[in-house]
Design a protein around this motif. Structure first.
Motif, mmCIF file in Angstrom:
data_model
loop_
_atom_site.group_PDB
_atom_site.id
_atom_site.type_symbol
_atom_site.label_atom_id
_atom_site.label_comp_id
_atom_site.label_asym_id
_atom_site.label_seq_id
_atom_site.Cartn_x
_atom_site.Cartn_y
_atom_site.Cartn_z
ATOM 1 N N GLN A 176 0.762 -1.261 0.043
ATOM 2 C CA GLN A 176 0.048 -0.038 0.054
ATOM 3 C C GLN A 176 0.967 1.289 -0.096
ATOM 4 N N GLY A 177 2.129 1.354 0.066
ATOM 5 C CA GLY A 177 3.151 2.276 0.087
ATOM 6 C C GLY A 177 4.053 2.145 1.034
ATOM 7 N N THR A 178 3.975 3.112 1.973
ATOM 8 C CA THR A 178 4.973 2.713 2.976
ATOM 9 C C THR A 178 4.314 2.563 4.382
ATOM 10 N N ALA A 179 4.604 1.792 5.318
ATOM 11 C CA ALA A 179 4.087 1.285 6.430
ATOM 12 C C ALA A 179 4.996 1.896 7.655
ATOM 13 N N ARG A 180 4.221 2.448 8.686
ATOM 14 C CA ARG A 180 5.065 3.003 9.762
ATOM 15 C C ARG A 180 4.686 2.618 10.876
ATOM 16 N N CYS A 181 5.821 2.677 12.036
ATOM 17 C CA CYS A 181 5.275 2.364 13.381
ATOM 18 C C CYS A 181 6.281 3.081 14.316
ATOM 19 N N SER A 182 5.891 3.365 15.514
ATOM 20 C CA SER A 182 6.490 4.063 16.487
ATOM 21 C C SER A 182 6.514 3.459 17.959
ATOM 22 N N LEU A 183 7.725 3.154 18.404
ATOM 23 C CA LEU A 183 7.793 2.433 19.720
ATOM 24 C C LEU A 183 8.420 3.146 20.630
ATOM 25 N N VAL A 184 7.724 3.318 21.761
ATOM 26 C CA VAL A 184 8.331 4.272 22.958
ATOM 27 C C VAL A 184 8.374 3.427 24.038
ATOM 28 N N ARG A 185 9.724 3.412 24.836
ATOM 29 C CA ARG A 185 9.856 2.601 26.014
ATOM 30 C C ARG A 185 10.695 3.183 27.063
ATOM 31 N N ALA A 186 10.403 3.146 28.226
ATOM 32 C CA ALA A 186 11.327 3.553 29.190
ATOM 33 C C ALA A 186 12.602 2.661 29.124
ATOM 34 N N TYR A 187 13.627 3.041 29.666
ATOM 35 C CA TYR A 187 14.927 2.085 29.817
ATOM 36 C C TYR A 187 15.930 2.464 30.922
ATOM 37 N N THR A 188 16.359 1.456 31.626
ATOM 38 C CA THR A 188 17.812 1.726 32.386
ATOM 39 C C THR A 188 18.782 1.045 31.772
#
Length: 165
Positions: free
Chosen positions: A146-158
């Motif tokens: 369908q063109g371009t697929a996108r995703c965003s992943l946000v996570r806290a880290y230590t």
């Protein structure tokens, strides 16, 4: 006829936004007597499920480790072969940004912000190792039918420093 008041307000707001973005202020200035942040940091991410759009793209959290080098306040790092650049500030907060083209024609962008806590030089219980904590954002694009697929992943880290890279 327009007065120039709108332009002055817009210019002032834009200047303030730029100043905030580059870290002006006493605590937000680049460090001058920078701590020894360089090293290898295995990341531990907060628990949580991956967004469905990331799972469908085959995206996962980075495996790491995050490897940091610095010259003064300027940081250079790598995380899962993505090169990152950033700044360490007076208050030991930092930012790292980078992107890489994927082999399938997509892109991977990483952004890490956080705080560095130096280890105790006195050989205390933490073994003298530094620690990082903050927020990771991964933004991924991949070609699709369908063109371009996108995703965003946000996570806290230590992360706790684990030797030199």
């Amino acid at each position: 006829m327009t007065s120039g008041r709108f332009w002055v307000i817009a210019t002032t707001l834009a200047s303030t936004a730029v100043a905030v973005a580059i870290g002006c202020g006493e605590d937000g200035a680049p460090c001058t007597a920078c701590p020894s942040i360089e090293g290898r940091y295995p990341l531990e991410f907060a628990a949580g499920s991956l967004p469905a759009e990331c799972t469908s793209l085959g995206v996962t959290l980075p495996k790491g480790p995050l490897e940091i080098q610095h010259t003064g306040s300027q940081l250079n790092a790598t995380l899962d072969a993505v090169g990152l650049q950033g700044t360490l500030f007076q208050n030991y907060s930092f930012t790292l940004l980078g992107s890489q083209s994927a082999t399938d024609g997509g892109t991977t962008q990483f952004s890490l912000s956080g705080t560095y806590i130096p280890g105790r030089a006195d050989g205390g219980t933490d073994g003298g190792t530094g620690q990082l904590s903050g927020s990771f954002t991964g933004t991924y694009t991949r070609p699709s039918a369908q063109g371009t697929a996108r995703c965003s992943l946000v996570r806290a880290y230590t992360a706790t420093q684990n030797g030199q890279p």
